[in-house]
Design a protein around this motif. Structure first.
Motif, PDB file in Angstrom:
ATOM      1  N   ARG A   1       0.813  -1.232   0.000  1.00  0.00           N
ATOM      2  CA  ARG A   1       0.000   0.000   0.000  1.00  0.00           C
ATOM      3  C   ARG A   1       0.839   1.271   0.000  1.00  0.00           C
ATOM      4  O   ARG A   1       0.609   2.178  -0.784  1.00  0.00           O
ATOM      5  N   LEU A   2       1.804   1.359   0.913  1.00  0.00           N
ATOM      6  CA  LEU A   2       2.497   2.647   1.076  1.00  0.00           C
ATOM      7  C   LEU A   2       3.560   2.862  -0.010  1.00  0.00           C
ATOM      8  O   LEU A   2       4.482   2.056  -0.168  1.00  0.00           O
ATOM      9  N   ILE A   3       3.411   3.926  -0.764  1.00  0.00           N
ATOM     10  CA  ILE A   3       4.433   4.331  -1.742  1.00  0.00           C
ATOM     11  C   ILE A   3       4.979   5.664  -1.272  1.00  0.00           C
ATOM     12  O   ILE A   3       4.232   6.578  -0.926  1.00  0.00           O
ATOM     13  N   ASP A   4       6.315   5.761  -1.242  1.00  0.00           N
ATOM     14  CA  ASP A   4       6.968   6.955  -0.698  1.00  0.00           C
ATOM     15  C   ASP A   4       7.717   7.699  -1.800  1.00  0.00           C
ATOM     16  O   ASP A   4       8.410   7.092  -2.617  1.00  0.00           O
ATOM     17  N   SER A   5       7.543   9.023  -1.831  1.00  0.00           N
ATOM     18  CA  SER A   5       8.289   9.813  -2.808  1.00  0.00           C
ATOM     19  C   SER A   5       8.636  11.181  -2.236  1.00  0.00           C
ATOM     20  O   SER A   5       8.425  11.436  -1.037  1.00  0.00           O
ATOM     21  N   SER A   6       9.169  12.044  -3.094  1.00  0.00           N
ATOM     22  CA  SER A   6       9.548  13.390  -2.652  1.00  0.00           C
ATOM     23  C   SER A   6       9.732  14.273  -3.884  1.00  0.00           C
ATOM     24  O   SER A   6      10.127  13.782  -4.957  1.00  0.00           O
ATOM     25  N   PRO A   7       9.485  15.577  -3.745  1.00  0.00           N
ATOM     26  CA  PRO A   7       9.747  16.468  -4.888  1.00  0.00           C
ATOM     27  C   PRO A   7      11.230  16.512  -5.248  1.00  0.00           C
ATOM     28  O   PRO A   7      11.598  16.981  -6.311  1.00  0.00           O
ATOM     29  N   MET A   8      12.048  15.950  -4.366  1.00  0.00           N
ATOM     30  CA  MET A   8      13.488  15.941  -4.639  1.00  0.00           C
ATOM     31  C   MET A   8      13.887  14.826  -5.615  1.00  0.00           C
ATOM     32  O   MET A   8      14.976  14.851  -6.172  1.00  0.00           O
ATOM     33  N   TYR A   9      12.971  13.855  -5.839  1.00  0.00           N
ATOM     34  CA  TYR A   9      13.352  12.652  -6.571  1.00  0.00           C
ATOM     35  C   TYR A   9      13.162  12.756  -8.086  1.00  0.00           C
ATOM     36  O   TYR A   9      12.665  11.811  -8.721  1.00  0.00           O
ATOM     37  N   GLY A  10      13.513  13.876  -8.679  1.00  0.00           N
ATOM     38  CA  GLY A  10      13.412  14.021 -10.125  1.00  0.00           C
ATOM     39  C   GLY A  10      11.993  13.767 -10.608  1.00  0.00           C
ATOM     40  O   GLY A  10      11.045  14.362 -10.096  1.00  0.00           O
ATOM     41  N   SER A  11      11.856  12.859 -11.574  1.00  0.00           N
ATOM     42  CA  SER A  11      10.527  12.628 -12.159  1.00  0.00           C
ATOM     43  C   SER A  11       9.759  11.507 -11.457  1.00  0.00           C
ATOM     44  O   SER A  11       8.752  11.019 -11.984  1.00  0.00           O
ATOM     45  N   SER A  12      10.209  11.091 -10.275  1.00  0.00           N
ATOM     46  CA  SER A  12       9.578   9.935  -9.611  1.00  0.00           C
ATOM     47  C   SER A  12       8.094  10.140  -9.337  1.00  0.00           C
ATOM     48  O   SER A  12       7.297   9.203  -9.470  1.00  0.00           O
ATOM     49  N   GLN A  13       7.719  11.359  -8.942  1.00  0.00           N
ATOM     50  CA  GLN A  13       6.292  11.597  -8.661  1.00  0.00           C
ATOM     51  C   GLN A  13       5.458  11.441  -9.935  1.00  0.00           C
ATOM     52  O   GLN A  13       4.361  10.879  -9.901  1.00  0.00           O
ATOM     53  N   ASP A  14       5.996  11.930 -11.061  1.00  0.00           N
ATOM     54  CA  ASP A  14       5.273  11.765 -12.340  1.00  0.00           C
ATOM     55  C   ASP A  14       5.136  10.282 -12.671  1.00  0.00           C
ATOM     56  O   ASP A  14       4.105   9.840 -13.185  1.00  0.00           O
ATOM     57  N   THR A  15       6.206   9.536 -12.396  1.00  0.00           N
ATOM     58  CA  THR A  15       6.187   8.105 -12.704  1.00  0.00           C
ATOM     59  C   THR A  15       5.121   7.402 -11.869  1.00  0.00           C
ATOM     60  O   THR A  15       4.381   6.548 -12.381  1.00  0.00           O
ATOM     61  N   ILE A  16       5.028   7.772 -10.602  1.00  0.00           N
ATOM     62  CA  ILE A  16       4.015   7.155  -9.737  1.00  0.00           C
ATOM     63  C   ILE A  16       2.621   7.515 -10.271  1.00  0.00           C
ATOM     64  O   ILE A  16       1.746   6.650 -10.383  1.00  0.00           O
ATOM     65  N   GLY A  17       2.448   8.783 -10.637  1.00  0.00           N
ATOM     66  CA  GLY A  17       1.165   9.210 -11.205  1.00  0.00           C
ATOM     67  C   GLY A  17       0.825   8.399 -12.439  1.00  0.00           C
ATOM     68  O   GLY A  17      -0.313   7.937 -12.615  1.00  0.00           O
ATOM     69  N   TYR A  18       1.826   8.189 -13.281  1.00  0.00           N
ATOM     70  CA  TYR A  18       1.631   7.408 -14.502  1.00  0.00           C
ATOM     71  C   TYR A  18       1.224   5.975 -14.155  1.00  0.00           C
ATOM     72  O   TYR A  18       0.265   5.422 -14.725  1.00  0.00           O
ATOM     73  N   GLY A  19       1.945   5.396 -13.204  1.00  0.00           N
ATOM     74  CA  GLY A  19       1.671   4.009 -12.804  1.00  0.00           C
ATOM     75  C   GLY A  19       0.279   3.858 -12.217  1.00  0.00           C
ATOM     76  O   GLY A  19      -0.438   2.909 -12.533  1.00  0.00           O
ATOM     77  N   LEU A  20      -0.113   4.811 -11.367  1.00  0.00           N
ATOM     78  CA  LEU A  20      -1.424   4.726 -10.722  1.00  0.00           C
ATOM     79  C   LEU A  20      -2.535   4.907 -11.753  1.00  0.00           C
ATOM     80  O   LEU A  20      -3.568   4.239 -11.703  1.00  0.00           O
TER      81      LEU A  20
ATOM     82  N   ILE B   1       3.556  21.225  -2.341  1.00  0.00           N
ATOM     83  CA  ILE B   1       2.687  20.075  -2.027  1.00  0.00           C
ATOM     84  C   ILE B   1       1.597  19.935  -3.098  1.00  0.00           C
ATOM     85  O   ILE B   1       1.295  18.829  -3.555  1.00  0.00           O
ATOM     86  N   GLU B   2       1.065  21.050  -3.526  1.00  0.00           N
ATOM     87  CA  GLU B   2       0.008  21.026  -4.542  1.00  0.00           C
ATOM     88  C   GLU B   2       0.557  20.490  -5.867  1.00  0.00           C
ATOM     89  O   GLU B   2      -0.090  19.686  -6.546  1.00  0.00           O
ATOM     90  N   THR B   3       1.772  20.923  -6.213  1.00  0.00           N
ATOM     91  CA  THR B   3       2.403  20.406  -7.439  1.00  0.00           C
ATOM     92  C   THR B   3       2.592  18.894  -7.331  1.00  0.00           C
ATOM     93  O   THR B   3       2.310  18.141  -8.267  1.00  0.00           O
ATOM     94  N   SER B   4       3.062  18.455  -6.173  1.00  0.00           N
ATOM     95  CA  SER B   4       3.285  17.014  -5.972  1.00  0.00           C
ATOM     96  C   SER B   4       1.959  16.260  -6.090  1.00  0.00           C
ATOM     97  O   SER B   4       1.892  15.196  -6.715  1.00  0.00           O
ATOM     98  N   ARG B   5       0.918  16.808  -5.480  1.00  0.00           N
ATOM     99  CA  ARG B   5      -0.394  16.145  -5.502  1.00  0.00           C
ATOM    100  C   ARG B   5      -0.884  15.972  -6.947  1.00  0.00           C
ATOM    101  O   ARG B   5      -1.381  14.918  -7.330  1.00  0.00           O
ATOM    102  N   ARG B   6      -0.673  17.027  -7.737  1.00  0.00           N
ATOM    103  CA  ARG B   6      -1.112  16.957  -9.134  1.00  0.00           C
ATOM    104  C   ARG B   6      -0.331  15.886  -9.893  1.00  0.00           C
ATOM    105  O   ARG B   6      -0.877  15.177 -10.730  1.00  0.00           O
ATOM    106  N   LYS B   7       0.960  15.791  -9.586  1.00  0.00           N
ATOM    107  CA  LYS B   7       1.776  14.783 -10.275  1.00  0.00           C
ATOM    108  C   LYS B   7       1.300  13.368  -9.930  1.00  0.00           C
ATOM    109  O   LYS B   7       1.268  12.491 -10.771  1.00  0.00           O
TER     110      LYS B   7
END
Ligand SMILES: NC(=O)c1ccc[n+]([C@@H]2O[C@H](COP(=O)([O-])OP(=O)(O)OC[C@H]3O[C@@H](n4cnc5c(N)ncnc54)[C@H](OP(=O)(O)O)[C@@H]3O)[C@@H](O)[C@H]2O)c1
Lengths: 309, 225
Positions: A84-103, A130-136
């Protein structure tokens, strides 16, 4: 701000959940719940699978379609295996976009526990980040937001607690890694009503056992363990070395499982978040939850064995 | 940053080597066959600097400037920044170098004093044009891994250093060399962090530039004595 929090055991009692022993000889981890793959989040009693998924480096693939699909596959198998728990950060390059893509590809599974971070010197910019991260991620809100590496933590914690009070966030936490700033982190843990704390702990990096893990238990703070494999370096060093014959006793079929079992057998640990680019590795990691965990004697033996290699 | 001594080069690496090399290959593939005219224009730069006719001279510096603009936008901003966010802040720096080179293009051609330093500068320029694409293609095991000046930052920085070193010493040259030198250092650190042998190639180029630069300073001093 010094806030009295009920001790963990009292809270659990209050919630009437009762501590159930894991299938382990370790002094019954108070955090255990009915499902042996789950641990309780002390502040609410919500159950969380004990193996999560990290995303530093592994999910930073930019616009590379093939790698994006590979990561989406990892996420899909993680969720399918009960993670269940997926962890990311705005520091991790495109990782948040990748998670968004995967989900998105998965049809936005509701079970995912979205854990991200706020990471900026400027407290004023925190909300926007935080809002940018949420959108990603493409989610309505985060389950958990953590102050990354204690950066401007006082101001960011105020923002996060305000978000939680407004119902825009479920849990608040703070992170560090690689043994840095444990003194300051302990101070935050003592004085702020944190739900989660995240730091490094594994079979060779055991400093957290001295102060942070007992403190988290005492204060009723859920613990997320990062860098379980020292970003892969630990597994690399152990590769080619034989697992002890008694690894069977705890059902550890690989060094990765051996290490994860050591981490999860600490009663203060709620969740460990290994990162991976591989489906077989995510399956191997998630499989650790729900199997037998070592008791204290076996933990000592495991640590001694690795030290001697 | 606190406890900075606990950080290693690897602590700052945001991406895996696999992602980095694939990024370059995909970028090259998306541009193909632009590499052919770009390579030809590279030789126009070399010719223009050697001839030092006002028109060819100006064209050479203007082409180099275009290289910095294109790399800043096409590679750093559009591609590399996605996996390495600090690079986002380097985009304006690349544009600044392009602008400075344009100013240089507008100036009169200057004499080029023959000397070892200048010859080393030309060696660097030739290496950036022909050697670096070959070396990177060999190291990457594919033509799509070839790094060309004007398309990717490392050979663009080396080519600019070479061109500047082959040019007569002046205040301008020092100013224009700052950004390419800083980029080369940054690139060496990134390449070392991903254990890429190309780091040593870049270090070699920087060393050669240092020798050439030192030679240009040193020769006039010796002549004055
Ligand atoms: N300050 C902070 O907040 C902070 C700091 C550090 C990390 N974190 C979080 O913690 C997460 C985990 O830490 P990390 O990513 O640094 O490193 P890690 O999880 O300790 O190690 C990741 C590496 O282990 C390998 N691996 C994973 N499962 C494996 C298996 N079953 N067998 C063999 N190798 C395996 C992966 O390679 P493959 O891809 O080949 O599987 C990957 O290279 C991060 O992703 C991040 O979310 C937070």
């Amino acid at each position: 701000m010094s806030i009295h929090r009920p001790t963990f055991s009292r809270r659990i009692l209050l919630k009437g959940l009762g501590a159930l022993a894991l299938a382990t000889a370790f002094p019954a981890p108070a955090l255990s719940a009915a499902d042996p793959r789950m641990r309780l989040i002390p502040s609410t009693g919500e159950r969380l699978p004990m193996v999560g998924l990290g995303s530093w480096t592994t999910f930073n693939v930019g616009g590379d379609q093939q790698l994006l699909d590979q990561c989406a596959d990892v996420i899909a198998h993680f969720v399918k295996a009960g993670g269940r728990l997926i962890d990311s950060s705005p520091m991790y390059g495109s990782s948040q976009d990748t998670i968004g893509y995967g989900l998105n590809k998965l049809g936005r599974p509701g079970a995912v526990f979205a854990a991200d971070k706020v990471w900026t010197w400027s407290v004023a910019e925190g909300r926007e980040q935080i809002e940018t991260s949420r959108r990603k991620w493409g989610i309505p809100r985060f389950d958990l937001l953590q102050v990354h590496n204690l950066l401007s933590w006082e101001g960011h914690l105020k923002t996060l607690f305000a978000m939680k009070a407004a119902g825009d966030l479920r849990y608040v936490g703070i992170t560090t890694s690689d043994g840095r700033r444990h003194g300051e982190l302990a101070q935050v843990m003592r004085t702020r009503p944190l739900d989660f704390v995240q730091f490094t702990y594994n079979i060779v990096d055991r400093e957290a056992e001295q102060r942070l893990l007992p403190l988290a238990m005492d204060r009723g703070i859920a613990v997320i363990v990062n860098r379980p494999f020292q970003q892969g370096g630990l597994i690399e060093r152990l590769r080619g070395r034989p697992l002890p014959s008694w690894a069977d006793e705890i059902g550890a079929g690989s060094w990765a499982q051996f290490i994860l079992k050591f981490i999860l057998s600490h009663p203060a640990v709620t969740c460990v978040i290994p990162a991976t680019t591989r489906v077989d590795h995510v399956q191997e990691n998630v499989a650790v939850a729900g199997s037998v965990l070592p008791d204290e004697a076996l933990r000592r033996r495991m640590a001694a064995y690795v030290r001697a290699l | 940053m606190t406890e900075w001594w606990t950080y290693s080069l690897h602590s700052f690496l945001l991406f895996s080597p696999r992602v980095y090399w694939r990024l370059i290959e995909h970028y090259n593939q998306s541009l193909w066959p632009l590499q052919i005219p770009v390579l030809l224009l590279g030789f126009v730069v070399l010719y223009g600097l050697l001839r030092r006719q006002p028109r060819t001279w100006r064209a050479a510096w203007a082409l180099l400037a275009c290289g910095w603009f294109f790399v800043g936008w096409g590679y750093l901003d559009q591609r590399y920044a996605a996996i390495n966010w600090p690079v986002k802040y380097m985009v304006p720096v690349f544009f600044l170098e392009g602008l400075l080179l344009l100013v240089l293009a507008a100036r009169r051609p200057t004499d080029v004093r023959p000397g070892a330093g200048r010859r080393l500068g030309l060696v660097l320029l030739c290496y950036a044009l022909a050697g670096h694409p070959l070396v990177t293609a060999l190291l990457g095991g594919a033509w799509s891994a070839a790094e060309l000046p004007g398309l990717l930052p490392d050979p663009t920085a080396i080519a600019t250093l070479g061109a500047l070193l082959g040019w007569k010493k002046s205040r301008w040259r020092g100013v224009l060399m700052v950004i390419p030198v800083l980029w080369c250092f940054y690139s060496v650190l990134c390449l070392l962090a991903i254990d890429a042998p190309a780091a040593w190639v870049m270090l070699g180029a920087l060393g050669l530039a240092a020798i050439a630069g030192w030679g240009l300073v040193w020769t006039p001093i010796r002549k004055r004595r």
